[in-house]
Design an enzyme around this catalytic site. Structure first.
Site, PDB file in Angstrom:
ATOM      1  N   HIS A  89       0.809  -1.215   0.000  1.00 54.04           N
ATOM      2  CA  HIS A  89       0.000   0.000   0.000  1.00 54.04           C
ATOM      3  C   HIS A  89       0.844   1.268   0.000  1.00 54.04           C
ATOM      4  CE1 HIS A  89      -3.395  -2.475  -0.082  1.00 54.04           C
ATOM      5  NE2 HIS A  89      -4.257  -1.522   0.244  1.00 54.04           N
ATOM      6  N   ASP A 150      -6.028   4.763   9.915  1.00 54.49           N
ATOM      7  CA  ASP A 150      -7.447   4.904   9.547  1.00 54.49           C
ATOM      8  C   ASP A 150      -7.960   3.676   8.795  1.00 54.49           C
ATOM      9  OD1 ASP A 150      -7.257   7.398  10.574  1.00 54.49           O
ATOM     10  OD2 ASP A 150      -7.255   8.454   8.652  1.00 54.49           O
ATOM     11  N   GLU A 263      -9.497  13.915  14.785  1.00 58.62           N
ATOM     12  CA  GLU A 263      -9.005  14.133  13.420  1.00 58.62           C
ATOM     13  C   GLU A 263      -9.766  15.321  12.835  1.00 58.62           C
ATOM     14  OE1 GLU A 263      -8.477  11.128  10.515  1.00 58.62           O
ATOM     15  OE2 GLU A 263      -7.255   9.828  11.802  1.00 58.62           O
TER      16      GLU A 263
HETATM   17  P1  FAD Z   1       4.261  -1.873   1.880  1.00 58.92           P
HETATM   18  O1  FAD Z   1       3.814  -0.854   0.906  1.00 58.92           O
HETATM   19  O2  FAD Z   1       4.191  -3.278   1.468  1.00 58.92           O
HETATM   20  O3  FAD Z   1       5.754  -1.514   2.372  1.00 58.92           O
HETATM   21  C1  FAD Z   1       6.092  -0.209   2.773  1.00 58.92           C
HETATM   22  C2  FAD Z   1       7.577  -0.118   3.149  1.00 58.92           C
HETATM   23  O4  FAD Z   1       7.801  -0.891   4.325  1.00 58.92           O
HETATM   24  C3  FAD Z   1       8.511  -0.691   2.082  1.00 58.92           C
HETATM   25  O5  FAD Z   1       9.714   0.017   2.077  1.00 58.92           O
HETATM   26  C4  FAD Z   1       8.742  -2.112   2.555  1.00 58.92           C
HETATM   27  O6  FAD Z   1       9.979  -2.622   2.085  1.00 58.92           O
HETATM   28  C5  FAD Z   1       8.717  -1.934   4.067  1.00 58.92           C
HETATM   29  N1  FAD Z   1       8.223  -3.120   4.751  1.00 58.92           N
HETATM   30  C6  FAD Z   1       7.071  -3.784   4.525  1.00 58.92           C
HETATM   31  N2  FAD Z   1       6.964  -4.810   5.385  1.00 58.92           N
HETATM   32  C7  FAD Z   1       8.053  -4.783   6.160  1.00 58.92           C
HETATM   33  C8  FAD Z   1       8.541  -5.580   7.229  1.00 58.92           C
HETATM   34  N3  FAD Z   1       7.861  -6.641   7.669  1.00 58.92           N
HETATM   35  N4  FAD Z   1       9.724  -5.253   7.790  1.00 58.92           N
HETATM   36  C9  FAD Z   1      10.439  -4.185   7.364  1.00 58.92           C
HETATM   37  N5  FAD Z   1      10.045  -3.417   6.344  1.00 58.92           N
HETATM   38  C10 FAD Z   1       8.861  -3.704   5.757  1.00 58.92           C
HETATM   39  N6  FAD Z   1      -0.634   5.325   7.228  1.00 58.92           N
HETATM   40  C11 FAD Z   1      -0.851   5.815   8.456  1.00 58.92           C
HETATM   41  O7  FAD Z   1       0.076   5.989   9.227  1.00 58.92           O
HETATM   42  N7  FAD Z   1      -2.122   6.139   8.864  1.00 58.92           N
HETATM   43  C12 FAD Z   1      -3.205   5.912   8.080  1.00 58.92           C
HETATM   44  O8  FAD Z   1      -4.320   6.188   8.483  1.00 58.92           O
HETATM   45  C13 FAD Z   1      -3.002   5.359   6.800  1.00 58.92           C
HETATM   46  N8  FAD Z   1      -4.053   5.087   5.998  1.00 58.92           N
HETATM   47  C14 FAD Z   1      -3.827   4.540   4.774  1.00 58.92           C
HETATM   48  C15 FAD Z   1      -4.928   4.236   3.961  1.00 58.92           C
HETATM   49  C16 FAD Z   1      -4.736   3.673   2.719  1.00 58.92           C
HETATM   50  C17 FAD Z   1      -5.934   3.352   1.852  1.00 58.92           C
HETATM   51  C18 FAD Z   1      -3.422   3.433   2.248  1.00 58.92           C
HETATM   52  C19 FAD Z   1      -3.193   2.870   0.882  1.00 58.92           C
HETATM   53  C20 FAD Z   1      -2.319   3.743   3.038  1.00 58.92           C
HETATM   54  C21 FAD Z   1      -2.507   4.290   4.312  1.00 58.92           C
HETATM   55  N9  FAD Z   1      -1.440   4.593   5.148  1.00 58.92           N
HETATM   56  C22 FAD Z   1      -1.671   5.093   6.390  1.00 58.92           C
HETATM   57  C23 FAD Z   1      -0.054   4.426   4.699  1.00 58.92           C
HETATM   58  C24 FAD Z   1       0.508   3.084   5.110  1.00 58.92           C
HETATM   59  O9  FAD Z   1       0.745   3.055   6.503  1.00 58.92           O
HETATM   60  C25 FAD Z   1       1.835   2.827   4.427  1.00 58.92           C
HETATM   61  O10 FAD Z   1       1.694   2.904   3.047  1.00 58.92           O
HETATM   62  C26 FAD Z   1       2.349   1.444   4.799  1.00 58.92           C
HETATM   63  O11 FAD Z   1       3.656   1.298   4.316  1.00 58.92           O
HETATM   64  C27 FAD Z   1       1.479   0.408   4.178  1.00 58.92           C
HETATM   65  O12 FAD Z   1       1.752  -0.858   4.695  1.00 58.92           O
HETATM   66  P2  FAD Z   1       1.989  -2.040   3.680  1.00 58.92           P
HETATM   67  O13 FAD Z   1       1.965  -3.242   4.513  1.00 58.92           O
HETATM   68  O14 FAD Z   1       1.089  -2.014   2.530  1.00 58.92           O
HETATM   69  O15 FAD Z   1       3.504  -1.672   3.261  1.00 58.92           O
END
Ligand code: FAD
Length: 520
Positions: A89, A150, A263
């Site tokens: 994400h 969120d 918020e």
């Molecule tokens: P990914 O996109 O898969 O990875 C993100 C980064 O983290 C990459 O660099 C990856 O290499 C690294 N990573 C992933 N897993 C690990 C692991 N296990 N160990 C070490 N590194 C790792 N953020 C907020 O803080 N608050 C919010 O309310 C919020 N709402 C969101 C709503 C939506 C619809 C979306 C799309 C995003 C939102 N986000 C929010 C942002 C979100 O927290 C970040 O994009 C987060 O990185 C997404 O997690 P993911 O598991 O999809 O990570």
């Protein structure tokens, strides 16, 4: 059979390309795959603005599988990168890599269910676990984590690599302030347990560390008794300074006489009322923005969003408590919108909107999101220049704004925030649509993001990007400021070949910066 042969052939080719020291059978046992479906899914993210295909994908079933792959990368003669991917994400390809393997942490074979330790009030979870599943497991024990995002379809490792923030952060701090212990696979392939007491350097570096120092395979997260219900309130303001004054007042409260979540968002056009975060305003309560005084205010309104959690046994007093808190605020008196729902439905609110957008084909579109931490002392300048200036009257998505207390953030973590006691998150969560409307195009929105950053720079508003994205190391250095030296030192210590999370574009893998680049 044919598929297996093809897979073995592809893996043999991979072994030669990157100089792997592992046997093909061992790689298959670890969960390495070059299946086009896995590769395709690991090559894109929520942002849908970059596509980078990895050489292979690892679907691990244990921390040891992850450690073995990273060790192989660290020891390989040519070198290759390893990027953990949670739920993908990210916006700008942060979990992608074109020069190695993506480790698919979420949705893997046998990560095991979260282990809830009710007596000690914590839960141990796999790094790729989604927060929605953490919540469901904890609720079986009447418990829940304290600090949220969120949206819950994000992985634990993914949000802890950034910070993890929502309306509870003013009180509980970000998610990274609510972690007791981590298991981490470093860039050398070592599986280490870390906490404030044990390997504290690694612990603090990894929290908010953008995946640079290790892959989180387990997190121990602090819990509290789960509330049963939530009173969810929205009130409107046409005056920005009244709005921020009230938000800042609410985040200064302690003890029980406070809201549990604070918020807010900016409304610059009536269309926003119908968008994915605004389904709250019911048809029985139609909001006519023009009737609320926004015309005297450049067409801009501000919505404060607050909640109070409660238990059914205390339901009789909740109305008085809320009334007492609302009395202190200066919103437009006719603009109070209230709803009441189970705690889990409140936490999972964005998923409902996701399903709605998916059904209209409006979820899988490019998302040129921009998230900024803005110092409190400059938030009025930001309002003047951005909300009432650069944005115009079309936003193409929600714009969140809410303040947080810096003392709830551990300065030892890798995250950088503005140098003031209170700072705001301003999140431009916009979707680009290819519908012929210029203001909704990717190019237009990307350019507007550029103008916002330029305005901050020229106006001396010292913002810090949240979920940061930069292209050059000098921009990263500026982003980290006084934390850069430590960040770099930790990188040398825990990922000396710079093989982890190269999609963040902070460090170049050492094998790419040397003459070996030619072999790619
Ligand atoms: P990914 O996109 O898969 O990875 C993100 C980064 O983290 C990459 O660099 C990856 O290499 C690294 N990573 C992933 N897993 C690990 C692991 N296990 N160990 C070490 N590194 C790792 N953020 C907020 O803080 N608050 C919010 O309310 C919020 N709402 C969101 C709503 C939506 C619809 C979306 C799309 C995003 C939102 N986000 C929010 C942002 C979100 O927290 C970040 O994009 C987060 O990185 C997404 O997690 P993911 O598991 O999809 O990570």
């Amino acid at each position: 059979m044919a598929t297996k042969l093809l897979l073995t052939f592809a893996i043999c080719r991979l072994i030669v390309t990157v100089g792997l020291t592992l046997e093909p059978t061992e790689l298959l046992r670890l969960g390495l795959t070059v299946d086009p479906v896995d590769v395709e899914s690991a090559s894109v993210d929520f942002g849908l603005m970059t596509k980078v295909e990895p050489l292979a994908v690892l679907r691990p079933s244990s921390a040891e599988d992850v450690a073995q792959l990273v060790k192989a990368a660290y020891e390989s003669s040519h070198g290759f990168t390893v990027s953990a991917r949670g739920h993908g994400h990210s916006i700008n390809g942060q979990a992608q890599t074109g020069t190695g393997v993506v480790v698919q942490m979420s949705g893997v074979r046998s990560s095991g269910k979260p282990s809830v330790w009710g007596g000690d009030m914590y839960v141990d979870v796999w790094g790729g676990e989604l927060w929605i599943d953490v919540l469901k497991s904890c609720l079986e024990y009447g418990l829940a984590p304290k600090s949220w995002t969120d949206y819950l379809y994000l992985s634990v490792g993914g949000t802890l690599s950034n910070a993890g923030i929502s309306g509870q952060a003013f009180h509980h701090g970000p998610q990274i302030s609510n972690v007791h212990e981590l298991d981490v696979v470093t860039g050398k392939g070592e599986l280490m347990t870390c906490s404030k007491e044990q390997n504290p350097e690694l612990f603090h570096a990894v929290l908010g560390g953008l995946g640079q120092f290790g892959i989180i395979t387990r997190a121990r997260i602090s819990l509290e008794p789960a509330p049963q219900r939530v009173r969810w309130i929205r009130v409107l303001y046409s005056n920005f300074s009244a709005f921020t004054k009230d938000q800042e007042y609410l985040i200064s409260l302690h003890g029980n006489q406070k809201f549990d979540y604070v918020e807010g968002f900016v409304i610059v056009d009536e269309g926003l009322i119908n968008n994915w975060r605004s389904s709250f305003f019911s048809p029985r309560n139609p909001v006519k923005i023009s009737s609320l005084g926004s015309n005297n205010n450049g067409g801009v309104l501000y919505c404060l969003e607050i909640t109070k959690n409660y238990h059914e046994s205390t339901a009789e007093t909740i109305d008085q408590e809320i009334e007492a808190l609302l009395k202190k605020l200066n919103f437009i008196p006719t603009s109070v919108f209230t709803t009441d729902l189970p705690y889990v439905d409140f936490l999972d609110r964005v998923h409902k909107a996701e399903l709605k957008l998916r059904s209209k084909g409006m979820w899988e579109v490019p998302h040129p999101w921009l998230n900024l931490f803005v110092p409190k002392s400059k938030i009025a300048d930001f309002d003047r220049g951005v909300f009432k200036g650069i944005l115009g009257n079309k936003t193409s998505g929600p714009i969140l704004i809410y303040p947080m207390n810096k003392n709830k953030w551990d300065d030892k973590s890798s995250v950088v925030t503005p140098d003031e006691d209170v700072f705001y998150l301003v999140a431009f969560l916009r979707s680009a649509l290819d519908n012929g409307e210029e203001t909704q195009s990717l190019e237009y929105l990307t350019n507007q993001n550029r103008l916002i950053l330029k305005f901050c720079d020229e106006d001396g508003i010292k913002v810090k990007q949240y979920l940061p994205h930069y292209k050059t190391q000098s921009e990263w250095k500026e982003h980290y400021g006084s934390k850069w030296d430590r960040f770099q030192r930790m990188k040398m210590k825990f990922d000396p070949r710079h093989i982890l999370a190269s999609g963040q574009n902070i460090f170049t893998p050492t094998f790419l910066s040397s003459s070996k680049m030619a072999s790619w």
